[in-house]
Design a protein around this motif. Structure first.
Motif, PDB file in Angstrom:
ATOM      1  N   LYS A 102     -12.986   5.448  -6.312  1.00 43.47           N
ATOM      2  CA  LYS A 102     -12.534   4.142  -5.849  1.00 43.47           C
ATOM      3  C   LYS A 102     -11.063   3.969  -6.130  1.00 43.47           C
ATOM      4  N   LEU A 103     -10.387   3.303  -5.192  1.00 45.84           N
ATOM      5  CA  LEU A 103      -8.981   2.969  -5.358  1.00 45.84           C
ATOM      6  C   LEU A 103      -8.927   1.603  -6.033  1.00 45.84           C
ATOM      7  N   SER A 104      -8.439   1.571  -7.290  1.00 50.16           N
ATOM      8  CA  SER A 104      -8.450   0.318  -8.068  1.00 50.16           C
ATOM      9  C   SER A 104      -7.223  -0.521  -7.729  1.00 50.16           C
ATOM     10  N   LEU A 105      -7.370  -1.838  -7.909  1.00 49.44           N
ATOM     11  CA  LEU A 105      -6.298  -2.774  -7.621  1.00 49.44           C
ATOM     12  C   LEU A 105      -5.144  -2.595  -8.600  1.00 49.44           C
ATOM     13  N   SER A 106      -5.477  -2.278  -9.841  1.00 48.65           N
ATOM     14  CA  SER A 106      -4.424  -2.094 -10.846  1.00 48.65           C
ATOM     15  C   SER A 106      -3.542  -0.888 -10.496  1.00 48.65           C
ATOM     16  N   ASP A 107      -4.183   0.189 -10.007  1.00 39.42           N
ATOM     17  CA  ASP A 107      -3.391   1.362  -9.617  1.00 39.42           C
ATOM     18  C   ASP A 107      -2.483   1.048  -8.446  1.00 39.42           C
ATOM     19  N   ILE A 108      -2.999   0.173  -7.541  1.00 37.55           N
ATOM     20  CA  ILE A 108      -2.173  -0.186  -6.391  1.00 37.55           C
ATOM     21  C   ILE A 108      -0.958  -0.989  -6.839  1.00 37.55           C
ATOM     22  N   LYS A 109      -1.178  -1.947  -7.722  1.00 31.88           N
ATOM     23  CA  LYS A 109      -0.065  -2.794  -8.147  1.00 31.88           C
ATOM     24  C   LYS A 109       0.920  -2.008  -9.016  1.00 31.88           C
ATOM     25  N   ASN A 110       0.414  -1.009  -9.733  1.00 31.22           N
ATOM     26  CA  ASN A 110       1.318  -0.212 -10.571  1.00 31.22           C
ATOM     27  C   ASN A 110       2.108   0.822  -9.748  1.00 31.22           C
ATOM     28  N   ASP A 111       1.654   1.056  -8.569  1.00 33.81           N
ATOM     29  CA  ASP A 111       2.330   2.030  -7.714  1.00 33.81           C
ATOM     30  C   ASP A 111       3.454   1.327  -6.961  1.00 33.81           C
ATOM     31  N   THR A 112       4.643   1.837  -7.117  1.00 35.66           N
ATOM     32  CA  THR A 112       5.804   1.198  -6.492  1.00 35.66           C
ATOM     33  C   THR A 112       5.749   1.228  -4.980  1.00 35.66           C
ATOM     34  N   GLU A 113       5.122   2.237  -4.446  1.00 35.82           N
ATOM     35  CA  GLU A 113       5.079   2.395  -2.996  1.00 35.82           C
ATOM     36  C   GLU A 113       4.012   1.504  -2.390  1.00 35.82           C
ATOM     37  N   LEU A 114       2.795   1.534  -2.991  1.00 33.22           N
ATOM     38  CA  LEU A 114       1.673   0.766  -2.435  1.00 33.22           C
ATOM     39  C   LEU A 114       1.828  -0.735  -2.698  1.00 33.22           C
ATOM     40  N   SER A 115       2.527  -1.069  -3.759  1.00 32.69           N
ATOM     41  CA  SER A 115       2.669  -2.500  -4.097  1.00 32.69           C
ATOM     42  C   SER A 115       3.593  -3.232  -3.139  1.00 32.69           C
ATOM     43  N   LYS A 116       4.300  -2.493  -2.294  1.00 38.09           N
ATOM     44  CA  LYS A 116       5.178  -3.144  -1.326  1.00 38.09           C
ATOM     45  C   LYS A 116       4.392  -3.939  -0.295  1.00 38.09           C
TER      46      LYS A 116
END
Length: 594
Positions: A102-116
């Motif tokens: 699973k792709l977690s929300l925390s990993d998304i927000k911590n990722d500079t690219e995906l958090s855009k």
């Protein structure tokens, strides 16, 4: 290794290497293109799907949101997973999402690219792992993740994240690679078959040409190569056949020229010796061989196995090579005289040897000597008896002789000298008739033993008076021979008389009769003083005398050996002499059986 060194192996290896290289480059380019295209298509499909889900959810806000989720799940396939972020509390995963992937929300927000997606409200895409734990374990990036903004009326901006494993694209690349390798294998097999077929078409005529070349090398110039094709190999076969014909023509021409040169050399009266640059003999003709045999005999060697060359000839050869000019010299061997002309032989501008021409001048020297001595000889032979005839006749006319006995004695001297003159004139007439071919032979069957013993008995008294031993040796196998007994007795009488007169007291004279294949050989050997080498060529000439002083007690007319030679020639035989000073003389003549 033998196969690889052959034309077939080289052609096969070259074509195979070329095809393999082309297929390798093509495979790399196709795989690169396929992989990039799959990634591009996959990203495009995922982006399109994510935007479609976002529109569906935006069209079903509030209470209709669950319905929008149901519709969104239907849009997905089994390999595609979706994460819908409505807000920080509401996060929805697609039903096909597996635990641990699973792709977690925390990993998304911590990722500079995906958090855009949240901060800049834009669509983002990235190839990465699903969680930070997978990144820390240095696992390969295996998912394509795309984020699309989600605009709902009652909430803050959300997002739709759709992701798919790259393993499917890798499987596609592997399938493509297997297909290309299969095609490459088929191409290599077909290439091998084509190469062997082509090389067989090429090497089969080449093998025939190789066999034909070996046949030509063995001297079979009639060998021809079959012309199987009309390409360059066929033209090569045609050229090979033309070369064989031309080579045969040239070899025949060379053989004819060699035979002509050999015939010319063999028929030449002059001797020819061809030397190499280092002085070794290359070519000789029969007169030159006879010259060398004379030299071998003179030096006590047994040629022609010996490769020695007369020093005078070598000096002329060396001078001709050094000065590059013709050299002329003279040489005498066994009483024979040669004039030698040595000329350098050129190969382009370089001297490759020399040729020596040997002309036998013995006959010319003999004629010159005979011309000088003939008048002196004849006048000397006639002067003595004429002077005596004149002196004693004048004594009788002037009455110098007082008594009758003195007159009778003077008359007897005149008679003896007249007989001597008559004998000289008769021998000259006989010799003239013989040389003119008017000699008459009375051939009869002769018992050789009794014939020889009778002649030996006739000379025993003279030999005993001179204290000389006279013997005869006759082969047992000889019984009957055909010849003119009177003429052969004249020859033997002359030879034995000369041998006894020129052999000192205590010496010996031996008469040998031996049988040969074509006749008999008769030799008269003495242990006398011998004949000088310079006089050997002239012993059978008229008026020759070994006694240069010409004393009356030892000298004859000088015509006996000339008459003997003509008698032997009339019997179709030949007579020769061998002599060395202080070692005696051997006269030998051969009489044919018929």
């Amino acid at each position: 290794m033998t196969f690889l060194r052959s034309v077939v192996g080289k052609l096969w290896f070259t074509i195979l290497l070329l095809v393999s290289f082309v297929l390798f480059i093509l495979t790399v380019m196709l795989l690169e293109y396929t992989q990039n295209n799959n990634i591009k298509v996959t990203k495009s499909d995922l982006t399109h799907t994510a935007e479609k889900i976002a529109r569906v959810l935006e069209n079903h806000p509030d209470d209709k949101f669950p319905l929008g989720l149901e519709i969104s799940w239907e849009i997905l396939d089994n390999d595609t997973k979706v994460l819908i972020v409505k807000n920080s509390q509401d996060v929805y995963y697609s039903p096909n999402t597996e635990k641990g992937k699973k792709l977690s929300l925390s990993d998304i927000k911590n990722d500079t690219e995906l958090s855009k997606v949240f901060s800049k409200n834009i669509t983002v895409e990235k190839i990465s792992n699903l969680s930070s734990e997978m990144i820390r374990n240095n696992e390969d990036a295996s998912y394509s993740i795309i984020g699309v903004p989600l605009h709902l009326t009652d909430d803050k901006n959300g997002a739709v994240f759709i992701y798919q494993s790259l393993e499917d694209m890798k499987e596609t690349s592997r399938s493509t690679t297997r297909f290309i390798l299969l095609v490459a294998g088929v191409a290599i097999i077909l290439t091998t078959i084509f190469a062997f077929f082509l090389s067989t078409r090429i090497t089969a005529p080449l093998r025939k040409m190789r066999e034909a070349a070996f046949e030509v090398a063995r001297g079979k110039f009639d060998t021809k190569v079959p012309i199987l094709t009309h390409d360059e190999i066929g033209e090569l076969a045609t050229a090979f056949n033309q070369m064989g014909r031309q080579l045969k023509f040239n070899m025949n021409a060379l053989s004819q020229e060699k035979e002509q040169l050999s015939s010319i050399l063999s028929s030449m009266a002059d001797g020819v010796i061809t030397f190499n640059r280092d002085g070794t003999i290359l070519i000789t003709n029969p007169p030159a061989d006879r010259f060398l045999q004379y030299w071998y005999y003179e030096n006590g060697e047994f040629g022609p196995a010996s490769e020695a060359i007369p020093s005078q000839v070598m000096e002329l050869f060396q001078e001709a090579v050094d000065t590059e000019k013709e050299q002329v010299g003279e040489i005498s061997l066994q009483g024979r005289h040669w004039v030698i002309l040595v000329s350098p032989l050129y190969s382009n501008r370089f001297i490759r040897g020399a040729v020596a021409v040997l002309r036998d001048m013995t006959k010319e020297k003999q004629l010159e000597k005979m011309r000088r001595d003939f008048i002196a000889n004849v006048s000397h032979e006639l002067r003595t008896p004429i002077s005596m005839l004149q002196g004693y006749s004048e004594a009788i006319v002037d009455d110098i002789a007082e008594s009758q006995e003195e007159k009778k004695e003077m008359a007897k001297v005149i008679y003896d000298e007249s007989l001597r003159m008559g004998r000289l004139v008769n021998e000259l007439l006989d010799l003239a008739r013989m040389e003119a071919g008017h000699i008459q032979l009375t051939i009869d069957e002769i018992n050789i033993s009794s014939f020889i013993n009778r002649i030996i008995h006739k000379f025993q008294g003279l030999a005993k008076d001179n204290e000389i031993q006279l013997h005869a040796d006759i082969d047992i196998g000889i019984s009957v021979v055909f010849f003119d007994p009177d003429r052969i007795e004249q020859v033997l009488t002359n030879l034995i008389d000369n041998a006894i007169r020129h052999t000192p007291k205590g010496g010996s004279v031996r008469l040998n009769v031996t049988s040969e294949e074509k006749g008999i050989l008769i030799e008269v050997k003495d242990s006398g003083s011998g004949i000088p080498e310079e006089d050997l060529p002239f012993v059978f000439e008229r008026f020759y005398k070994a006694d240069k002083a010409r004393t009356r007690g030892r000298a004859g007319t000088g015509l006996g050996l000339a008459i003997a030679k003509n008698i032997i020639d009339a019997h179709r035989g030949h007579i020769s002499v061998q002599s060395k000073i202080g070692q005696g003389t051997t006269f030998s003549f051969h009489l044919p059986r018929k």
